[in-house]
Design an enzyme around this catalytic site. Structure first.
Site, PDB file in Angstrom:
ATOM      1  N   GLU A  65      -9.004 -10.797  -7.906  1.00  0.00           N
ATOM      2  CA  GLU A  65      -8.114  -9.639  -7.723  1.00  0.00           C
ATOM      3  C   GLU A  65      -7.005  -9.630  -8.784  1.00  0.00           C
ATOM      4  O   GLU A  65      -6.635  -8.564  -9.290  1.00  0.00           O
ATOM      5  CB  GLU A  65      -7.542  -9.639  -6.309  1.00  0.00           C
ATOM      6  CG  GLU A  65      -8.621  -9.315  -5.267  1.00  0.00           C
ATOM      7  CD  GLU A  65      -8.166  -9.480  -3.825  1.00  0.00           C
ATOM      8  OE1 GLU A  65      -6.986  -9.844  -3.597  1.00  0.00           O
ATOM      9  OE2 GLU A  65      -8.986  -9.241  -2.923  1.00  0.00           O
ATOM     10  N   PHE A  67     -15.466   3.008   7.625  1.00  0.00           N
ATOM     11  CA  PHE A  67     -14.092   3.384   7.277  1.00  0.00           C
ATOM     12  C   PHE A  67     -13.826   3.311   5.764  1.00  0.00           C
ATOM     13  O   PHE A  67     -12.706   3.557   5.315  1.00  0.00           O
ATOM     14  CB  PHE A  67     -13.080   2.494   8.018  1.00  0.00           C
ATOM     15  CG  PHE A  67     -13.272   1.015   7.807  1.00  0.00           C
ATOM     16  CD1 PHE A  67     -12.753   0.382   6.690  1.00  0.00           C
ATOM     17  CD2 PHE A  67     -13.976   0.249   8.729  1.00  0.00           C
ATOM     18  CE1 PHE A  67     -12.921  -0.984   6.479  1.00  0.00           C
ATOM     19  CE2 PHE A  67     -14.149  -1.122   8.537  1.00  0.00           C
ATOM     20  CZ  PHE A  67     -13.622  -1.734   7.406  1.00  0.00           C
ATOM     21  N   ARG A 123      -0.921 -14.771   3.821  1.00  0.00           N
ATOM     22  CA  ARG A 123      -1.609 -14.052   4.905  1.00  0.00           C
ATOM     23  C   ARG A 123      -0.851 -14.215   6.226  1.00  0.00           C
ATOM     24  O   ARG A 123      -0.832 -13.295   7.047  1.00  0.00           O
ATOM     25  CB  ARG A 123      -3.039 -14.573   5.053  1.00  0.00           C
ATOM     26  CG  ARG A 123      -3.914 -14.370   3.827  1.00  0.00           C
ATOM     27  CD  ARG A 123      -4.634 -13.068   3.799  1.00  0.00           C
ATOM     28  NE  ARG A 123      -5.647 -12.964   4.822  1.00  0.00           N
ATOM     29  CZ  ARG A 123      -6.481 -11.935   4.930  1.00  0.00           C
ATOM     30  NH1 ARG A 123      -6.400 -10.914   4.068  1.00  0.00           N
ATOM     31  NH2 ARG A 123      -7.383 -11.891   5.871  1.00  0.00           N
ATOM     32  N   THR A 171      -4.894  -8.397  10.356  1.00  0.00           N
ATOM     33  CA  THR A 171      -5.324  -7.133   9.733  1.00  0.00           C
ATOM     34  C   THR A 171      -4.962  -5.922  10.592  1.00  0.00           C
ATOM     35  O   THR A 171      -4.458  -4.924  10.092  1.00  0.00           O
ATOM     36  CB  THR A 171      -6.857  -7.157   9.506  1.00  0.00           C
ATOM     37  OG1 THR A 171      -7.175  -8.294   8.719  1.00  0.00           O
ATOM     38  CG2 THR A 171      -7.332  -5.898   8.813  1.00  0.00           C
ATOM     39  N   LYS A 228       0.839  -1.194   0.000  1.00  0.00           N
ATOM     40  CA  LYS A 228       0.000   0.000   0.000  1.00  0.00           C
ATOM     41  C   LYS A 228       0.886   1.261   0.000  1.00  0.00           C
ATOM     42  O   LYS A 228       2.103   1.174   0.205  1.00  0.00           O
ATOM     43  CB  LYS A 228      -0.936  -0.068   1.210  1.00  0.00           C
ATOM     44  CG  LYS A 228      -1.916  -1.256   1.138  1.00  0.00           C
ATOM     45  CD  LYS A 228      -2.762  -1.362   2.394  1.00  0.00           C
ATOM     46  CE  LYS A 228      -3.753  -2.510   2.314  1.00  0.00           C
ATOM     47  NZ  LYS A 228      -4.533  -2.676   3.571  1.00  0.00           N
ATOM     48  N   ARG A 253       3.137  -6.891   9.070  1.00  0.00           N
ATOM     49  CA  ARG A 253       2.415  -5.871   9.840  1.00  0.00           C
ATOM     50  C   ARG A 253       2.909  -5.819  11.285  1.00  0.00           C
ATOM     51  O   ARG A 253       2.963  -4.746  11.902  1.00  0.00           O
ATOM     52  CB  ARG A 253       0.914  -6.150   9.780  1.00  0.00           C
ATOM     53  CG  ARG A 253       0.301  -5.833   8.417  1.00  0.00           C
ATOM     54  CD  ARG A 253      -1.106  -6.380   8.308  1.00  0.00           C
ATOM     55  NE  ARG A 253      -1.789  -6.006   7.082  1.00  0.00           N
ATOM     56  CZ  ARG A 253      -2.862  -6.636   6.619  1.00  0.00           C
ATOM     57  NH1 ARG A 253      -3.360  -7.678   7.279  1.00  0.00           N
ATOM     58  NH2 ARG A 253      -3.442  -6.240   5.498  1.00  0.00           N
TER      59      ARG A 253
HETATM   60  P1  DGT Z   1      -6.513  -6.399   3.248  1.00  0.00           P
HETATM   61  O1  DGT Z   1      -5.473  -7.448   3.033  1.00  0.00           O
HETATM   62  O2  DGT Z   1      -5.996  -4.993   3.199  1.00  0.00           O
HETATM   63  O3  DGT Z   1      -7.740  -6.626   2.396  1.00  0.00           O
HETATM   64  O4  DGT Z   1      -6.955  -6.584   4.747  1.00  0.00           O
HETATM   65  P2  DGT Z   1      -7.670  -7.823   5.376  1.00  0.00           P
HETATM   66  O5  DGT Z   1      -8.171  -8.783   4.351  1.00  0.00           O
HETATM   67  O6  DGT Z   1      -6.729  -8.354   6.399  1.00  0.00           O
HETATM   68  O7  DGT Z   1      -8.907  -7.124   6.081  1.00  0.00           O
HETATM   69  P3  DGT Z   1     -10.305  -6.674   5.476  1.00  0.00           P
HETATM   70  O8  DGT Z   1     -10.505  -7.141   4.061  1.00  0.00           O
HETATM   71  O9  DGT Z   1     -11.337  -7.002   6.488  1.00  0.00           O
HETATM   72  O10 DGT Z   1     -10.132  -5.100   5.471  1.00  0.00           O
HETATM   73  C1  DGT Z   1      -9.505  -4.451   4.391  1.00  0.00           C
HETATM   74  C2  DGT Z   1      -8.792  -3.241   4.917  1.00  0.00           C
HETATM   75  O11 DGT Z   1      -9.734  -2.349   5.501  1.00  0.00           O
HETATM   76  C3  DGT Z   1      -7.784  -3.522   6.028  1.00  0.00           C
HETATM   77  O12 DGT Z   1      -6.515  -3.837   5.534  1.00  0.00           O
HETATM   78  C4  DGT Z   1      -7.767  -2.222   6.767  1.00  0.00           C
HETATM   79  C5  DGT Z   1      -9.155  -1.683   6.596  1.00  0.00           C
HETATM   80  N1  DGT Z   1      -9.971  -1.956   7.782  1.00  0.00           N
HETATM   81  C6  DGT Z   1     -10.564  -3.115   8.153  1.00  0.00           C
HETATM   82  N2  DGT Z   1     -11.223  -2.983   9.302  1.00  0.00           N
HETATM   83  C7  DGT Z   1     -11.030  -1.687   9.665  1.00  0.00           C
HETATM   84  C8  DGT Z   1     -11.458  -0.907  10.768  1.00  0.00           C
HETATM   85  O13 DGT Z   1     -12.158  -1.379  11.672  1.00  0.00           O
HETATM   86  N3  DGT Z   1     -11.050   0.408  10.786  1.00  0.00           N
HETATM   87  C9  DGT Z   1     -10.281   0.961   9.803  1.00  0.00           C
HETATM   88  N4  DGT Z   1      -9.925   2.239   9.885  1.00  0.00           N
HETATM   89  N5  DGT Z   1      -9.868   0.250   8.751  1.00  0.00           N
HETATM   90  C10 DGT Z   1     -10.235  -1.040   8.700  1.00  0.00           C
END
Ligand code: DGT
Length: 148
Positions: free
Chosen positions: A126, A57, A85, A91, A9, A102
Site C-alpha cells: 500500500e 459492496f 489497527r 472494521t 477517508k 471508529r
Molecule cells: P480498511 O482498513 O478500510 O481496509 O478496513 P478493514 O481492513 O478493517 O476491513 P476490510 O479490508 O475487510 O474492508 C475494507 C472496507 O470495506 C471496510 O473499511 C469497509 C468496507 N466493508 C467491509 N465489509 C463490508 C460490508 O459488509 N458492508 C459494507 N457496506 N462495507 C464493508
C-alpha cells in the site's frame, strides 16, 4: 522500523477529523513519514481494494473512496501495523470499542472514517501504491524518550 499505510477517508476529511486522528498517532509515539491530501481516481481506489472486488459492496466502497479528498499517511514505529489497527478499532463501528477512532467517530461500516494496513506485507504494497514518490526519512529527537 515497521511502517503502515493509514488513510483518512472522505468522511473523515469532510467531518474535520484530520487533526484529531493525526494527534492520536503522534501522541502514541509513532513517527509521520508521509502525508498528503489527494483526490483518488477510480483506478487507484479499485487497485487498493482489489482483494474485495468480488464483494457486493465493492462498487459502493469505490464510490465512497473517490467521493472527496482523502489524507494519505505513512506512520512508523514498533508494531505500528497491529497497534495502528487497535487505535483505529474494528472494521464495523458497531463493534469498535469506545476510545478507538471508529468507536468514537463512526456508526456505519460504509462510513468508517479511516483505513489501516492489515499486515506488514499489505503495508509494504500500500505504501508503494500510494506513495510512489517515496516518503520522508527523518529521525525524531524524542526517540530515546519513547523507546528504552
Ligand atoms: P480498511 O482498513 O478500510 O481496509 O478496513 P478493514 O481492513 O478493517 O476491513 P476490510 O479490508 O475487510 O474492508 C475494507 C472496507 O470495506 C471496510 O473499511 C469497509 C468496507 N466493508 C467491509 N465489509 C463490508 C460490508 O459488509 N458492508 C459494507 N457496506 N462495507 C464493508
Amino acid at each position: 522500523m515497521e511502517q503502515t499505510y493509514i488513510m483518512i477517508k472522505p468522511d473523515g476529511v469532510q467531518r474535520g477529523l484530520v487533526g484529531d486522528i493525526i494527534s492520536r498517532f503522534e501522541q502514541k509515539g509513532f513517527y509521520l513519514k508521509g502525508l498528503k491530501i489527494i483526490t483518488v481516481d477510480r483506478a487507484l481506489a479499485e487497485k487498493h481494494y482489489a482483494d474485495l472486488s468480488a464483494k457486493p459492496f465493492f462498487n459502493g466502497l469505490v464510490e465512497y473512496i473517490i467521493s472527496g479528498p482523502v489524507v494519505a499517511m505513512v506512520w512508523e514505529g514498533k508494531n505500528v501495523v497491529v497497534t495502528g489497527r487497535k487505535i483505529i478499532g474494528a472494521t464495523n463501528p458497531a463493534d469498535s470499542a469506545p476510545g478507538t477512532i471508529r468507536g468514537d467517530f463512526a456508526i456505519d461500516i460504509g462510513r468508517n472514517v479511516i483505513h489501516g494496513s492489515d499486515s506488514v506485507e499489505s503495508a509494504r504494497k500500500e505504501i508503494a501504491l500510494w506513495f510512489p514518490e517515496g516518503t520522508v526519512n527523518w529521525q525524531c529527537s524524542s526517540h530515546p524518550w519513547i523507546y528504552e
